[in-house]
Design a protein around this motif. Sequence first.
Motif, PDB file in Angstrom:
ATOM      1  N   ASP A  77      13.336  34.106 -47.957  1.00  8.97           N
ATOM      2  CA  ASP A  77      13.836  32.725 -47.881  1.00  8.97           C
ATOM      3  C   ASP A  77      12.681  31.741 -47.724  1.00  8.97           C
ATOM      4  OD1 ASP A  77      16.459  33.553 -48.140  1.00  8.97           O
ATOM      5  OD2 ASP A  77      16.762  33.692 -45.962  1.00  8.97           O
ATOM      6  N   ASP A  78      11.666  32.133 -46.968  1.00  4.20           N
ATOM      7  CA  ASP A  78      10.489  31.272 -46.793  1.00  4.20           C
ATOM      8  C   ASP A  78       9.749  31.098 -48.125  1.00  4.20           C
ATOM      9  OD1 ASP A  78      10.985  31.131 -44.010  1.00  4.20           O
ATOM     10  OD2 ASP A  78       9.929  33.027 -43.714  1.00  4.20           O
ATOM     11  N   VAL A  79       9.640  32.185 -48.882  1.00  6.07           N
ATOM     12  CA  VAL A  79       8.955  32.122 -50.177  1.00  6.07           C
ATOM     13  C   VAL A  79       9.749  31.250 -51.143  1.00  6.07           C
ATOM     14  CG1 VAL A  79       8.079  33.460 -52.123  1.00  6.07           C
ATOM     15  CG2 VAL A  79       7.868  34.361 -49.797  1.00  6.07           C
ATOM     16  N   ARG A  80      11.063  31.401 -51.122  1.00 15.42           N
ATOM     17  CA  ARG A  80      11.896  30.549 -51.980  1.00 15.42           C
ATOM     18  C   ARG A  80      11.735  29.073 -51.604  1.00 15.42           C
ATOM     19  NH1 ARG A  80      17.742  33.584 -52.567  1.00 15.42           N
ATOM     20  NH2 ARG A  80      16.992  35.331 -53.808  1.00 15.42           N
ATOM     21  N   LEU A  81      11.675  28.799 -50.319  1.00 16.11           N
ATOM     22  CA  LEU A  81      11.498  27.431 -49.858  1.00 16.11           C
ATOM     23  C   LEU A  81      10.150  26.878 -50.316  1.00 16.11           C
ATOM     24  CD1 LEU A  81      12.809  25.182 -48.187  1.00 16.11           C
ATOM     25  CD2 LEU A  81      11.735  26.165 -46.160  1.00 16.11           C
ATOM     26  N   ALA A  90      10.559  28.921 -58.909  1.00 11.53           N
ATOM     27  CA  ALA A  90      11.691  29.186 -58.017  1.00 11.53           C
ATOM     28  C   ALA A  90      12.684  30.137 -58.677  1.00 11.53           C
ATOM     29  CB  ALA A  90      12.379  27.878 -57.634  1.00 11.53           C
ATOM     30  N   ASN A  91      12.959  29.934 -59.970  1.00 10.38           N
ATOM     31  CA  ASN A  91      13.866  30.840 -60.686  1.00 10.38           C
ATOM     32  C   ASN A  91      13.297  32.245 -60.776  1.00 10.38           C
ATOM     33  OD1 ASN A  91      15.798  28.865 -61.111  1.00 10.38           O
ATOM     34  ND2 ASN A  91      14.948  28.272 -63.096  1.00 10.38           N
ATOM     35  N   HIS A  92      12.007  32.344 -61.055  1.00  8.72           N
ATOM     36  CA  HIS A  92      11.359  33.664 -61.148  1.00  8.72           C
ATOM     37  C   HIS A  92      11.409  34.385 -59.805  1.00  8.72           C
ATOM     38  CE1 HIS A  92       8.670  36.799 -62.467  1.00  8.72           C
ATOM     39  NE2 HIS A  92       7.892  36.554 -61.428  1.00  8.72           N
ATOM     40  N   ILE A  93      11.099  33.687 -58.748  1.00  9.90           N
ATOM     41  CA  ILE A  93      11.123  34.295 -57.413  1.00  9.90           C
ATOM     42  C   ILE A  93      12.544  34.708 -57.048  1.00  9.90           C
ATOM     43  CG2 ILE A  93      10.842  33.769 -54.955  1.00  9.90           C
ATOM     44  CD1 ILE A  93       8.278  32.267 -55.746  1.00  9.90           C
ATOM     45  N   LYS A  94      13.517  33.907 -57.407  1.00 10.87           N
ATOM     46  CA  LYS A  94      14.915  34.253 -57.132  1.00 10.87           C
ATOM     47  C   LYS A  94      15.304  35.528 -57.872  1.00 10.87           C
ATOM     48  CE  LYS A  94      19.646  32.428 -57.229  1.00 10.87           C
ATOM     49  NZ  LYS A  94      20.187  33.738 -57.283  1.00 10.87           N
TER      50      LYS A  94
END
Length: 127
Positions: A77-81, A90-94
């Motif tokens: 969640d921290d990385v997404r933030l 953000a899409n790639h990380i998700k």
Amino acid sequence: MESQDDYEKLAHTQRLKAAVHFTVGQICEETSREIEVTFSKQVIAALAEATFRQCEIAAVDLELFARHGKRSVINTDDVRLLARRSGALANHIKEVSDKLSAVNAAEKEGKVKKSRKKKSTVVKENE
């Protein structure tokens, strides 16, 4: 004793910077073969320095996000933030996070099934 700690911290930072510089150089070399453009040593050094500074900023931000969540461990969640302002990132990380969550859930389910089998075997043996 402080000077020894400072020296070790500086040495560690220099090793990290050298590793980033080497990796950026490798990426530039690979890219230069693909697009037939050469990168000067100054450009590689500037890219490496910018990359290192950006990583330092990201590390501090991730630490602060975790601390704000009253946690001592950085999670996805921290990385997404952190990546929220870059849509593609953000899409790639998700996507990567979702894949990892699915794999972890499958592994956990497999372990639960194995433990259930072991328990039923133990119960049968005791009967």
